[in-house]
Design an enzyme around this catalytic site. Structure first.
Site, PDB file in Angstrom:
ATOM      1  N   ASP A 511     -34.215   4.703  -6.338  1.00 11.37           N
ATOM      2  CA  ASP A 511     -33.521   5.990  -6.205  1.00 11.37           C
ATOM      3  C   ASP A 511     -32.412   6.140  -7.247  1.00 11.37           C
ATOM      4  OD1 ASP A 511     -32.910   8.453  -5.069  1.00 11.37           O
ATOM      5  OD2 ASP A 511     -32.867   7.669  -3.020  1.00 11.37           O
ATOM      6  N   ASP A 581     -36.370  16.057  -1.633  1.00 15.00           N
ATOM      7  CA  ASP A 581     -35.882  15.666  -0.303  1.00 15.00           C
ATOM      8  C   ASP A 581     -36.207  16.742   0.720  1.00 15.00           C
ATOM      9  OD1 ASP A 581     -34.919  13.231  -0.949  1.00 15.00           O
ATOM     10  OD2 ASP A 581     -32.786  13.731  -0.826  1.00 15.00           O
TER      11      ASP A 581
END
Ligand code: GLA
Length: 771
Positions: A511, A581
């Protein structure tokens, strides 16, 4: 150890001709010795006059009489000529020409007036800033004496199978540029890059260095498509006519970013059919700050140039050193934007992904993030793993929260040690449990970041990007580590290496949850500080490559708070990406639709999450959520502790169904039959397997109105003469739909589905039978 590896590999990579599907990992030969550089280029001086090289897969020919290079691959021809001013000039880029077609020698264009001289009206393949150049240059250099004039001329070329090298040199200094073209036989896509070499007696500073310029055929009727977005709203497709002036797509963020994605497509304003007409498209393989300029100049010539962003850019080349740009891919389709997307998908699967040309199919994955957020522990994750395994999940991924003092997003980044309160016996018991359940194990990391509240930052506050004595802006309570530094790079590599060597981890979700600010490198000489933009990215690529070399079975997902780091550069090193997301299954239709313009559903992770969603508080059936996610690489991110027995039964059925169609979804040809967005109430996608034997269709209805039926669906890409049998996966076709009919029937007559109400979805499959 890392240094030694990196030096060895960068030198080797710089020396050999790299196959199309090879890894572009930094060919930074910058620190290598002059002897190696000289040796490398000895080969380039051989002028292959009259050479005719053919490879099995693509053809590159040089006509000595005209000085024309012709590249033919798949359905595309690309031609380049050397004109009388020794400029390297684009002659043709488009649909494949007949072998007998003759391309005349290049001639520099006439200037338009004393204000717009020939240098500006000629379509250059690669042009230095020098002379009277007013359009976008590919290369701008400052010499130590203040000279900034650079006029590049053809010197020699070399053809090596499906790769062409054209060497250019400045008229009066020993600055060389080697243009590299490689043609992909399957898609006709060209991969271009440039290597700059300083053979003067002094250092030079590069202020702008692009990978390539693509010149479109003369015309005024062009439309540009590009991708924009932000967190939780990535992958919006924008369209605009190209007018005189310049459109700049870019990231100044240190990484790829979601604001623009480094991809473009250009077609004719007048072409409204997504499956017909000419499209020129391209994408940059670079995960740092980047720039693509689309310029229509004074004589209405459209040129597209791109590479590392020239904003705040400087890179010093010492005598004998070279700078290799990232790759800029460019292709042509005569089958509209749909065809352009399919060529990109094919390139990614067959040539770009780490295990290309046969990257493994994506396993059905479970991820803990939306279920537990930072509240991870051994018992809780084991319980989730058991439930995930019961519905057919193949990979269990523990997300954020397992390390350091990571109880929320205020602390812990940088301390890649297992949290002993949450995992008193380390990670292995959980990993053993997951493996025992027949799943592979994945772990979340964010290695390029540090929280000021961490042991790492307390020990090394100087490791974060910063300007000395200036404030450091935190985003999500974190700072960016300066990966360009050798010591930081080594720390990050060793932290990950230790994790992987001590635990049987199969997959990393990598990430990256903020962009850069204050990108200073105070330990470096002021005139070299800006090299951080390039060296950082090269080191990230280097770490990923080194980990993959050491742990060959390791898979990696590129995530950046969603889809902020998706590009062909990172895709060379990662097996899948996280597009957003935003996991609202309805929003996802739009997000996934935009994603597929440039990138394949084969890497597009899509989780089924809880309803109502945190995003829009929208309630959607579990079937709808599954069908939305099944259009890509299926994952599940719901809190399984809250599921009913019926939910488990539905999920188990749909996971099993997905496994019967996933090869077609992940590897097949995608047709966006009805696109969501622009007020559309529907969305329909179709996937045709590579062998043509299976077709899968997904249909979604936002809201039906006034009893109007769902529009008829006309399939594409079938063999008109073959017979296809229809089977419903979920939802219904109308009762007069035949059980089987010809490809012509399904494509011309079409198929009706029963969809009424709000947020409805259906999927069905067609299987080819005997003719
Ligand atoms: C980012 C990712 C999410 C999740 C969180 C964890 O936002 O995109 O999927 O991993 O970080 O902090």
């Amino acid at each position: 150890m890392f240094n030694a590896w990196f030096r060895r590999h960068s030198a080797v990579l710089a020396l050999r001709a790299v196959p199309f599907h090879s890894n572009p990992v930094s060919r930074n030969a910058r620190r290598r010795s002059t002897r190696i550089a000289a040796f490398t280029f000895a080969a380039f001086f051989v002028v292959t006059a009259g050479a005719r090289a053919q490879s099995q897969d693509a053809q590159i020919q040089y006509d000595d009489a005209t000085g024309v290079f012709r590249i033919d691959a798949a359905d595309t021809t690309y031609a380049i000529g050397i004109n009388e001013a020794k400029q390297v000039q684009t002659l043709y880029w488009g649909k494949r020409l007949a072998t007998s077609d003759h391309l005349a020698a290049a001639h520099a264009e006439r200037g338009a007036s004393s204000f717009d001289p020939p240098l500006d009206t000629t379509p250059h393949e690669y042009v230095g800033w020098g002379g009277p150049l007013y359009v976008e240059p590919d290369l701008k250099i400052t010499f130590p004496d203040g000279n900034r004039d650079l006029v590049l001329q053809y010197v020699s070329h070399r053809i090596d199978g499906n790769e062409l090298f054209i060497r250019m040199k400045d008229v009066s200094s020993e600055v060389y540029v080697t243009l590299d073209y490689q043609a992909d036989a399957e898609t006709g896509i060209l991969r271009r890059s440039a290597e700059i070499e300083d053979r003067t007696d002094a250092p030079v500073t590069i202020e702008q260095v692009f990978s390539a310029t693509w010149n479109l055929p003369r015309g005024t009727d062009y439309r540009l498509r590009y991708l924009t977005g932000r967190w939780a709203a990535e992958w919006n497709v924008q369209e605009q006519p190209i007018h005189p002036g310049k459109t700049v797509l870019e990231s100044r963020r240190g990484s790829t970013g979601a604001q623009n994605n480094p991809w473009f497509a250009i077609d004719h304003v007048s072409s409204n059919d997504p499956e017909h007409g000419s499209v020129w498209f391209g994408a940059l393989a670079w995960s740092g700050s980047w720039e693509i300029t689309v310029e229509q100049d004074q004589v209405q010539q459209v040129r597209v140039s791109g590479g590392p962003n020239s904003f705040d850019f400087a890179y010093k080349l010492e005598k004998g050193q070279t700078f290799r740009t990232p790759y800029f891919y460019g292709g042509y389709s005569s089958e509209g934007i749909g065809g352009a997307s399919r060529l990109m998908h094919r390139l990614e699967i067959d040539s770009i992904l780490p295990r290309a040309p046969h990257p493994p199919l994506r396993p059905v994955l479970y991820n803990s993030w939306e279920a537990t957020e930072f509240n991870v522990n051994e018992a809780g994750q084991m319980a989730l793993a058991e439930k995930a395994a019961s519905i057919g999940v193949e990979r269990f991924v523990m997300d954020d929260g397992w390390f350091g003092e990571r109880n929320n997003d205020h602390a812990g980044l940088g301390d890649w040690k297992v949290n002993p309160q949450k995992f008193p016996h380390g990670l292995q018991p959980l990993i053993d449990k997951v493996h025992g359940l027949g799943m592979s194990f994945g772990l979340w990391v964010e290695p390029e970041m540090v929280n000021p509240n961490s042991n790492l930052y307390r020990q090394h506050p100087d490791w974060a990007l910063n300007f000395a004595g200036r404030p450091r802006t935190e985003e999500r309570n974190q700072l960016v580590l300066n990966l360009a530094r050798a010591d930081v790079r080594d720390y990050v590599f060793h932290a990950l290496d230790k994790l992987l060597s001590e635990n049987a981890i199969d997959f990393l979700k990598w990430d990256y949850n903020r962009n850069w600010s204050e990108p200073g490198w105070p330990q470096r000489a002021p005139e070299e500080e800006k090299e951080v933009y390039v060296d950082f990215v090269r080191n990230v690529y280097g770490i990923m490559a080194q980990l993959r070399a050491k742990y060959p079975r390791l898979e990696i997902e590129s995530c950046s708070g969603g889809g902020s780091r998706v590009d062909l550069g990172v895709m060379h090193l990662t097996d899948e990406v996280w597009p957003s997301d935003n996991t609202d299954a309805f929003d996802r239709l739009l997000i996934q639709n935009g994603f597929t313009y440039a990138y394949t559903p084969g890497v597009m992770m899509a989780w089924v999450t809880d309803s109502p969603t945190w995003v829009n508080h929208r309630t959607l059936s579990l079937e709808y959520r599954f069908l939305s996610s099944m259009q890509g690489s299926l994952g599940i991110g719901a809190n399984l502790n809250n599921w009913t027995p019926e939910d488990f039964a539905t999920a188990k059925k749909m996971v099993a169904q997905y496994k019967t169609i996933r090869e077609t979804v992940q590897r097949g040809s995608l047709y966006r039959l009805i696109e969501p967005g622009n007020g559309s109430e529907q969305s329909v996608t179709q996937y045709v397997s590579r062998d043509g034997a299976q077709t899968v269709v997904f249909a979604f209805l936002h809201s039906s109105r006034e009893r109007y039926p769902f529009p008829r669906i006309y399939l594409r890409g079938l063999d008109p003469a073959a017979i296809y049998r229809v089977a419903e996966l979920d939802g219904q076709v109308t009762k007069d739909t035949p059980a089987e009919a010809s490809g012509a029937w399904w494509m011309q007559h079409g198929i009706d589905v029963n969809l009424q109400g709000d947020f409805q979805a259906a999927a069905f499959e067609l299987r080819r039978g005997e003719k």
